[in-house]
Every structure is written in C-alpha cells, then in structure tokens.
Design a protein around this motif. Structure first.
Motif: not given
Lengths: 113, 114
Positions: B98-101
């Motif tokens: 759930g991160t931007n990666e």
C-alpha cells in the motif's frame, strides 16, 4: 501546494545520442523518486527509481541522479534506440500520504533514425 | 501472469450520458488505484482501494464520479452525468503493498465527452 515540474515537454534526439529529462520537486521531505515509461497504447511502466539516501542509480543504459539540495532529479538515457521512444513521467511522494504520488506532466521522447 | 486490464480502451459519449469504466487488477493485489490524465498534463490521483474498502478518495473531482470494488476484485468507475471536462485517459493501477512503489498500470481508457 506541492508540485513536480518536468522539462522538456518534448525531446527529439538522434539515435545513438543521449537524452536527459529533468524534474524539480517542492517538498524537501520527499524520499522516493520513480520514473515511468509509457509506450504507445500501453500504460506507464516503472523503469527505475531512486531513494533520497543515494545520489545516483544505474540500470544498463538508463540512470537517475538526485540532487537533494536543489530538489531536482534527472533521467539519463545513453545510446538511445528506437524503442526508447515513449512518454516518460517522473513523480515524487506527497507529504500527506505514503502511497500518493505527484506526477510531472510527462516528456515525449522521440528518437530520430 | 496477466497484467492490469482495463475496459473499454476507448469511449466516446455525449455530455450528460453515463459511462462505466472497468479495471481488473493483477491477481492478489489488494491495492487498486484510479488515476486520470487530461491531455498533455500530469497524471492525477483519484482514489485508492484496499481490497473492497476506499482508503482514500480525496482525488475524486466531484460527486458525479463513483468508484466501487465489490468483493475486492475488479473495480468500476462510473461517471454520471458526464461533462466535457471529464475527457481524458483514466488509468487503473494495482500494487502488492500500500505504498507508492512499484505500481502496475493498465493501458487506460480514453474517454471523450462531446
């Protein structure tokens, strides 16, 4: 507000030459900077990323450099080939979220044969 | 392994009509995002699902836009009624974390409102 500025909007280079695309971000706390490549008819695809604890990262013909002091990062493509023709997007995280990204407006890279 | 698929690839509708876009994420990706790019401008975040729950819908332009992800699998984005300014390319992306990666994008839906 937070923003990411990307230049140039269009870049045309001769096959075999190098291409450089630059982005400037506004939030000094940003710590992750990805580059995405969008080929015609496809969605953006992650090609390289860099974290704020390093100044440069390379992967074959592509590299990304980061200048935290100046708050800008650049994508370098060497020995360009026809398949490098695409739209390239840079992005940086927002301070309000660990999953949202603020995107540049994109650079259309044209490789001339 | 199949990537993120979006349907339709193109949609041309008249102002005031309704359009529903569909996104099938990569199997096993709990996180699903919708983005929009208006011609020549930056990609803008619309919303984020974690499974069937809306984690963040702060980027949704107004209440004419409704996103759903029943059962936590595919998602739909409905625009009703469509306005001229809704034209653009709507991208769906999914990720494991759930991160931007490491976002995996679909090919997008080109929406034209006439």
């Amino acid at each position: 507000g937070e923003n990411v500025e990307q230049h140039p909007s269009t870049l045309s280079v001769q096959e075999g030459d190098s291409a450089v695309i630059k982005c400037t971000y506004s939030d000094s706390a940003s710590n992750y900077f990805p580059w995405y490549k969008q080929e015609l008819g496809k969605g953006p695809q992650l090609i390289i990323d860099i974290r704020s604890n390093v100044g440069e990262k390379k992967d074959q013909r592509i590299a990304v450099t980061l200048n935290k002091t100046a708050k800008h990062f650049s994508l370098h493509i060497t020995e360009t080939q026809p398949e490098d023709s695409a739209v390239y997007f840079c992005a940086a995280p927002t301070r309000d979220s660990n999953y949202q990204l603020i995107w540049g407006a994109g650079t259309k890279l044209i490789i001339k044969p | 392994e199949a990537g993120v698929t979006q349907f339709p690839s193109h949609s041309v509708i008249e102002k005031g009509q309704t359009v529903t876009l569909r996104c099938d994420p990569i199997s096993g990706h709990d996180n699903l995002y919708w983005y929009r790019r208006v011609m020549g401008k930056e990609i803008k975040f619309l919303l984020h699902f974690v499974k069937e729950s809306k984690q963040d819908e702060s980027g949704m332009p107004n209440n004419r836009f409704l996103a759903e992800r029943t059962g936590g699998t595919y998602s739909t984005l409905k625009v009703q009624p469509a306005e001229l300014e809704d034209s653009g390319v709507y991208f769906c992306a999914s990720s494991l974390s759930g991160t931007n990666e490491k976002l995996f994008f679909g090919s997008g839906t080109q929406l034209s409102v006439l």
